[in-house]
Write a protein that holds these residues in place. Structure first.
Motif, mmCIF file in Angstrom:
data_model
loop_
_atom_site.group_PDB
_atom_site.id
_atom_site.type_symbol
_atom_site.label_atom_id
_atom_site.label_comp_id
_atom_site.label_asym_id
_atom_site.label_seq_id
_atom_site.Cartn_x
_atom_site.Cartn_y
_atom_site.Cartn_z
ATOM 1 N N GLU A 79 0.695 -1.366 -0.155
ATOM 2 C CA GLU A 79 -0.202 -0.224 -0.043
ATOM 3 C C GLU A 79 0.857 1.274 -0.039
ATOM 4 O O GLU A 79 0.334 2.246 -0.541
ATOM 5 C CB GLU A 79 -1.010 0.024 1.227
ATOM 6 N N ILE A 80 2.040 1.204 0.508
ATOM 7 C CA ILE A 80 2.943 2.237 0.579
ATOM 8 C C ILE A 80 3.575 2.329 -0.776
ATOM 9 O O ILE A 80 3.607 3.583 -1.147
ATOM 10 C CB ILE A 80 4.042 2.128 1.871
ATOM 11 N N LEU A 81 3.816 1.517 -1.439
ATOM 12 C CA LEU A 81 4.314 1.707 -2.755
ATOM 13 C C LEU A 81 3.221 2.214 -3.795
ATOM 14 O O LEU A 81 3.443 3.029 -4.497
ATOM 15 C CB LEU A 81 4.745 0.242 -3.389
ATOM 16 N N LYS A 82 1.914 1.974 -3.807
ATOM 17 C CA LYS A 82 0.861 2.824 -4.071
ATOM 18 C C LYS A 82 0.808 4.140 -4.023
ATOM 19 O O LYS A 82 0.789 4.996 -4.895
ATOM 20 C CB LYS A 82 -0.355 1.963 -3.742
ATOM 21 N N LYS A 83 1.047 4.441 -2.579
ATOM 22 C CA LYS A 83 1.064 5.831 -2.412
ATOM 23 C C LYS A 83 2.158 6.669 -3.004
ATOM 24 O O LYS A 83 2.238 7.850 -3.262
ATOM 25 C CB LYS A 83 1.098 5.889 -0.707
ATOM 26 N N ALA A 84 3.472 6.024 -2.983
ATOM 27 C CA ALA A 84 4.576 6.601 -3.506
ATOM 28 C C ALA A 84 4.396 6.728 -4.951
ATOM 29 O O ALA A 84 4.730 7.794 -5.522
ATOM 30 C CB ALA A 84 5.810 5.673 -3.412
ATOM 31 N N MET A 85 3.801 5.719 -5.716
ATOM 32 C CA MET A 85 3.258 6.006 -6.984
ATOM 33 C C MET A 85 2.380 7.058 -7.503
ATOM 34 O O MET A 85 2.536 7.665 -8.551
ATOM 35 C CB MET A 85 2.658 4.745 -7.361
ATOM 36 N N ILE A 86 1.438 7.187 -6.468
ATOM 37 C CA ILE A 86 0.614 8.393 -6.552
ATOM 38 C C ILE A 86 1.196 9.685 -6.638
ATOM 39 O O ILE A 86 0.970 10.711 -7.536
ATOM 40 C CB ILE A 86 -0.574 8.290 -5.549
ATOM 41 N N LEU A 87 1.959 9.929 -5.797
ATOM 42 C CA LEU A 87 3.072 11.233 -5.513
ATOM 43 C C LEU A 87 4.001 11.284 -6.459
ATOM 44 O O LEU A 87 4.085 12.354 -7.286
ATOM 45 C CB LEU A 87 3.855 11.170 -4.304
ATOM 46 N N LYS A 88 4.294 10.225 -7.243
ATOM 47 C CA LYS A 88 5.498 10.332 -8.261
ATOM 48 C C LYS A 88 4.732 10.562 -9.559
ATOM 49 O O LYS A 88 5.012 11.352 -10.366
ATOM 50 C CB LYS A 88 5.887 8.828 -8.462
ATOM 51 N N ASP A 89 3.368 10.246 -9.872
ATOM 52 C CA ASP A 89 2.620 10.561 -10.964
ATOM 53 C C ASP A 89 1.990 11.758 -10.923
ATOM 54 O O ASP A 89 1.156 12.347 -12.017
ATOM 55 C CB ASP A 89 1.642 9.474 -11.491
ATOM 56 N N ALA A 90 1.636 12.390 -9.789
ATOM 57 C CA ALA A 90 1.023 13.681 -9.736
ATOM 58 C C ALA A 90 1.748 14.691 -10.447
ATOM 59 O O ALA A 90 3.129 14.865 -10.261
ATOM 60 C CB ALA A 90 1.021 14.150 -8.108
ATOM 61 N N SER A 91 1.125 15.937 -10.533
ATOM 62 C CA SER A 91 1.654 17.092 -11.334
ATOM 63 C C SER A 91 1.880 18.367 -10.161
ATOM 64 O O SER A 91 2.849 19.128 -10.552
ATOM 65 C CB SER A 91 0.806 17.613 -12.192
ATOM 66 N N GLY A 92 1.554 18.119 -9.061
ATOM 67 C CA GLY A 92 1.932 19.176 -7.991
ATOM 68 C C GLY A 92 1.002 20.299 -7.940
ATOM 69 O O GLY A 92 1.044 21.005 -7.105
ATOM 70 N N GLU A 93 0.047 20.192 -8.930
ATOM 71 C CA GLU A 93 -1.070 21.267 -9.027
ATOM 72 C C GLU A 93 -1.967 21.045 -7.942
ATOM 73 O O GLU A 93 -2.135 19.950 -7.406
ATOM 74 C CB GLU A 93 -1.684 21.303 -10.106
ATOM 75 N N LYS A 94 -2.750 22.214 -7.524
ATOM 76 C CA LYS A 94 -3.911 21.941 -6.645
ATOM 77 C C LYS A 94 -4.874 21.180 -7.144
ATOM 78 O O LYS A 94 -5.228 21.186 -8.565
ATOM 79 C CB LYS A 94 -4.387 23.288 -5.903
ATOM 80 N N LEU A 95 -5.621 20.508 -6.324
ATOM 81 C CA LEU A 95 -6.805 19.788 -6.910
ATOM 82 C C LEU A 95 -7.924 20.915 -7.152
ATOM 83 O O LEU A 95 -8.310 21.697 -6.433
ATOM 84 C CB LEU A 95 -7.471 18.844 -6.021
ATOM 85 N N LYS A 96 -8.492 20.725 -8.360
ATOM 86 C CA LYS A 96 -9.487 21.847 -8.848
ATOM 87 C C LYS A 96 -10.870 21.162 -9.089
ATOM 88 O O LYS A 96 -11.005 20.172 -9.720
ATOM 89 C CB LYS A 96 -8.977 22.368 -10.155
ATOM 90 N N ARG A 97 -11.660 21.647 -8.730
ATOM 91 C CA ARG A 97 -13.273 21.244 -8.738
ATOM 92 C C ARG A 97 -13.667 21.578 -10.131
ATOM 93 O O ARG A 97 -13.734 22.772 -10.429
ATOM 94 C CB ARG A 97 -14.216 21.863 -7.947
ATOM 95 N N THR A 98 -14.146 20.488 -10.976
ATOM 96 C CA THR A 98 -14.733 20.895 -12.432
ATOM 97 C C THR A 98 -16.222 21.119 -12.306
ATOM 98 O O THR A 98 -16.842 20.426 -11.685
ATOM 99 C CB THR A 98 -14.156 19.763 -13.410
#
Length: 137
Positions: free
Chosen positions: A93-112
């Motif tokens: 599960e920690i590996l999945k969380k690390a992959m989420i952070l690796k693949d993220a763009s760093g932008e704030k989450l925006k509501r569409t």
């Protein structure tokens, strides 16, 4: 014949020509004595070396944080950082969380508000039951 360099430099467009990963560093924090860090300690000894070898473009730091819950922090090119608490998680599960952070763009989450956005407005306009000819039932 002298060798000449390229006179113009191409504009950087992410995804066209070359892809630049937005995540530049991942920090893994853990506690040696806390029970909530048990999964993180297993992850650091077993899974992290392979993860770091597969992702050489990301700087990986490991630091103890005594008396605190384990955390993964991601630092991005745009200057932002994101943190995910990994308290009482298994190494997979920690590996999945690390992959989420690796693949993220760093932008704030925006509501569409609308699922599809367009630069051009609709030719017909917006449909409404209150416009047009009224028919009585």
């Amino acid at each position: 014949m002298p060798v000449k360099g390229i006179r113009t430099v191409t504009a950087a467009r992410n995804g066209v020509g070359a892809f630049i990963l937005q995540c530049k560093r991942l920090d893994f924090h853990y506690c040696n004595y806390g029970g909530s860090s048990r999964g993180m300690l297993q992850f650091l000894t077993q899974t992290l070396p392979n993860f770091a070898a597969e992702n050489p473009q990301i700087e990986v730091r490991v630091a103890p944080r005594p008396g605190k819950h384990p955390v993964i922090k991601g630092y991005y090119i745009n200057g932002r950082e994101k943190a995910i608490c990994t308290r009482n998680l298994e190494p997979s599960e920690i590996l999945k969380k690390a992959m989420i952070l690796k693949d993220a763009s760093g932008e704030k989450l925006k509501r569409t508000k609308k699922p599809v956005t367009s630069m051009n407005e609709s030719v017909r306009g917006i449909w409404s039951p209150y416009h047009g000819d009224l028919r009585s039932v």
